[in-house]
Write a protein that holds these residues in place. Sequence first.
Motif, mmCIF file in Angstrom:
data_model
loop_
_atom_site.group_PDB
_atom_site.id
_atom_site.type_symbol
_atom_site.label_atom_id
_atom_site.label_comp_id
_atom_site.label_asym_id
_atom_site.label_seq_id
_atom_site.Cartn_x
_atom_site.Cartn_y
_atom_site.Cartn_z
ATOM 1 N N ASP A 74 38.170 26.737 123.723
ATOM 2 C CA ASP A 74 36.991 27.202 124.442
ATOM 3 C C ASP A 74 37.283 27.312 125.949
ATOM 4 O OD1 ASP A 74 34.436 28.142 124.584
ATOM 5 O OD2 ASP A 74 33.564 26.180 125.033
ATOM 6 N N HIS A 75 38.426 27.900 126.263
ATOM 7 C CA HIS A 75 38.877 27.999 127.650
ATOM 8 C C HIS A 75 38.612 29.418 128.128
ATOM 9 C CE1 HIS A 75 42.275 28.331 130.663
ATOM 10 N NE2 HIS A 75 41.499 27.388 131.135
ATOM 11 N N GLU A 76 37.916 29.551 129.261
ATOM 12 C CA GLU A 76 37.480 30.893 129.673
ATOM 13 C C GLU A 76 38.650 31.850 129.889
ATOM 14 O OE1 GLU A 76 34.773 31.228 133.007
ATOM 15 O OE2 GLU A 76 35.117 33.407 132.886
ATOM 16 N N ASP A 77 39.708 31.362 130.562
ATOM 17 C CA ASP A 77 40.829 32.258 130.857
ATOM 18 C C ASP A 77 41.554 32.709 129.587
ATOM 19 O OD1 ASP A 77 40.018 31.952 133.387
ATOM 20 O OD2 ASP A 77 41.963 31.433 134.233
ATOM 21 N N THR A 78 41.471 31.891 128.521
ATOM 22 C CA THR A 78 42.081 32.299 127.239
ATOM 23 C C THR A 78 41.238 33.406 126.603
ATOM 24 O OG1 THR A 78 42.745 30.014 127.003
ATOM 25 C CG2 THR A 78 43.029 31.407 125.077
ATOM 26 N N LYS A 79 39.905 33.275 126.756
ATOM 27 C CA LYS A 79 39.019 34.330 126.228
ATOM 28 C C LYS A 79 39.293 35.637 126.957
ATOM 29 C CE LYS A 79 35.162 31.599 124.690
ATOM 30 N NZ LYS A 79 34.318 30.726 125.503
ATOM 31 N N LEU A 80 39.535 35.532 128.275
ATOM 32 C CA LEU A 80 39.813 36.738 129.059
ATOM 33 C C LEU A 80 41.050 37.443 128.509
ATOM 34 C CD1 LEU A 80 39.114 35.692 132.773
ATOM 35 C CD2 LEU A 80 37.625 36.873 131.162
ATOM 36 N N TRP A 81 42.031 36.665 128.047
ATOM 37 C CA TRP A 81 43.249 37.268 127.493
ATOM 38 C C TRP A 81 42.895 38.139 126.285
ATOM 39 C CZ3 TRP A 81 45.798 37.727 122.957
ATOM 40 C CH2 TRP A 81 47.085 38.273 123.032
ATOM 41 N N PHE A 82 41.982 37.658 125.442
ATOM 42 C CA PHE A 82 41.586 38.430 124.256
ATOM 43 C C PHE A 82 40.870 39.721 124.657
ATOM 44 C CE2 PHE A 82 42.756 34.774 121.861
ATOM 45 C CZ PHE A 82 43.155 35.306 120.647
ATOM 46 N N ILE A 83 40.013 39.612 125.681
ATOM 47 C CA ILE A 83 39.315 40.827 126.159
ATOM 48 C C ILE A 83 40.364 41.826 126.662
ATOM 49 C CG2 ILE A 83 37.656 41.773 127.824
ATOM 50 C CD1 ILE A 83 36.223 39.121 127.828
ATOM 51 N N GLN A 84 41.386 41.321 127.395
ATOM 52 C CA GLN A 84 42.433 42.211 127.918
ATOM 53 C C GLN A 84 43.182 42.911 126.789
ATOM 54 O OE1 GLN A 84 41.309 42.587 130.666
ATOM 55 N NE2 GLN A 84 43.177 42.718 131.845
ATOM 56 N N ALA A 85 43.504 42.150 125.748
ATOM 57 C CA ALA A 85 44.269 42.734 124.640
ATOM 58 C C ALA A 85 43.432 43.816 123.946
ATOM 59 C CB ALA A 85 44.650 41.638 123.656
ATOM 60 N N PHE A 86 42.151 43.539 123.722
ATOM 61 C CA PHE A 86 41.287 44.485 123.016
ATOM 62 C C PHE A 86 41.029 45.747 123.855
ATOM 63 C CE2 PHE A 86 37.013 46.031 121.887
ATOM 64 C CZ PHE A 86 37.279 46.386 120.565
ATOM 65 N N THR A 87 40.636 45.544 125.125
ATOM 66 C CA THR A 87 40.330 46.708 125.977
ATOM 67 C C THR A 87 41.609 47.515 126.258
ATOM 68 O OG1 THR A 87 40.482 45.277 127.916
ATOM 69 C CG2 THR A 87 38.270 45.777 127.122
ATOM 70 N N GLY A 88 42.744 46.826 126.388
ATOM 71 C CA GLY A 88 44.015 47.507 126.642
ATOM 72 C C GLY A 88 44.371 48.410 125.468
ATOM 73 N N PHE A 89 44.183 47.901 124.277
ATOM 74 C CA PHE A 89 44.471 48.652 123.054
ATOM 75 C C PHE A 89 43.591 49.914 122.993
ATOM 76 C CE2 PHE A 89 44.076 49.282 118.392
ATOM 77 C CZ PHE A 89 45.419 49.376 118.081
ATOM 78 N N ALA A 90 42.290 49.737 123.293
ATOM 79 C CA ALA A 90 41.350 50.871 123.263
ATOM 80 C C ALA A 90 41.725 51.904 124.330
ATOM 81 C CB ALA A 90 39.921 50.372 123.496
ATOM 82 N N MET A 91 42.104 51.411 125.520
ATOM 83 C CA MET A 91 42.418 52.332 126.619
ATOM 84 C C MET A 91 43.662 53.163 126.354
ATOM 85 S SD MET A 91 41.516 50.182 129.948
ATOM 86 C CE MET A 91 42.869 50.779 130.865
#
Length: 261
Positions: A117-134
Amino acid sequence: MSDLIEGYLGETVERKKSRMPAKLDYIQSATGLFLGLFMWGHMLLVSSILISKDFMYGVTKLLEASFIFDGGSPIIVSIFAFVIFVIFITHAAMGMRKLPGNFKQYQVMKSHADNMDHEDTKLWFIQAFTGFAMFFLGSIHLYIIMTNSDAIGPYASADRVWSEWMWPLYILLLLAVEFHGTIGLYRLAVKWGWFDGKDPKASRAKLKMWKKSLTYFFLILGFTTLAAYMKIGMDHADKAGERYQPTAKVIEYKINDGRVA
Ligand code: HEM
């Protein structure tokens, strides 16, 4: 090729530490920084439509170097878009190294992240998902702009957004790019300790505040801009394809009594 294997393993066959992963990381950071800052500039330029159609027309002509070439030269925009495309693909390729290789790996990472439940780890998942979409959405946009650089302007852009159905793609791309860009710049600042100062904990809280504010700012600016292009495109739908004539030219035309000077 052996460099690639080295990079992947992080060590050479003789088990010496390889510099390759660090080099690739550096390329990822540098291209990310460039693209993040480019996107801020891009959003401000595209939003020129919110001031007026004439202003957006003027910005377009300026970027086509109309101060050198009479009437502007769209090929300059194509060349620039190609360079951005190369940097974009390089950045994406560097990012792919860090994606999980299969669904099992993904599940393990996800359950670790959920447990922490670490915020910066969640940010990594958002980066991976948005990066893939972009990777898909950004490539489509860049290719269209690169091959249609003569069709950028108040009406040409609005027609593309509305009559040529780009608005659904832009909604998704805008969401992905705004989250990915600001989170990416935040993570860069943390990684390289750019604004650490005397109290890194307090600085990180400040950085998070900046990240949030900039995300809101560019999302609001982006969606207001998109709404403006959609409205112009809707009003112009029956004349789609017709190009915008700046007010100065229309006045000149009227003064000359309908004769083109
Ligand atoms: C040199 C490169 C680029 C140029 C010349 C360019 C140009 C433009 C133009 C003229 C528009 C207005 C709509 C239209 O004419 O279709 C636009 C919109 C947009 N572009 Fe780009 N673009 C570039 C790179 C990128 C990149 C790399 C991304 C993200 C991956 C991106 C994301 C967007 C988004 C999300 C919109 C919609 C923005 C809104 O309406 O608020 N662009 N771009």
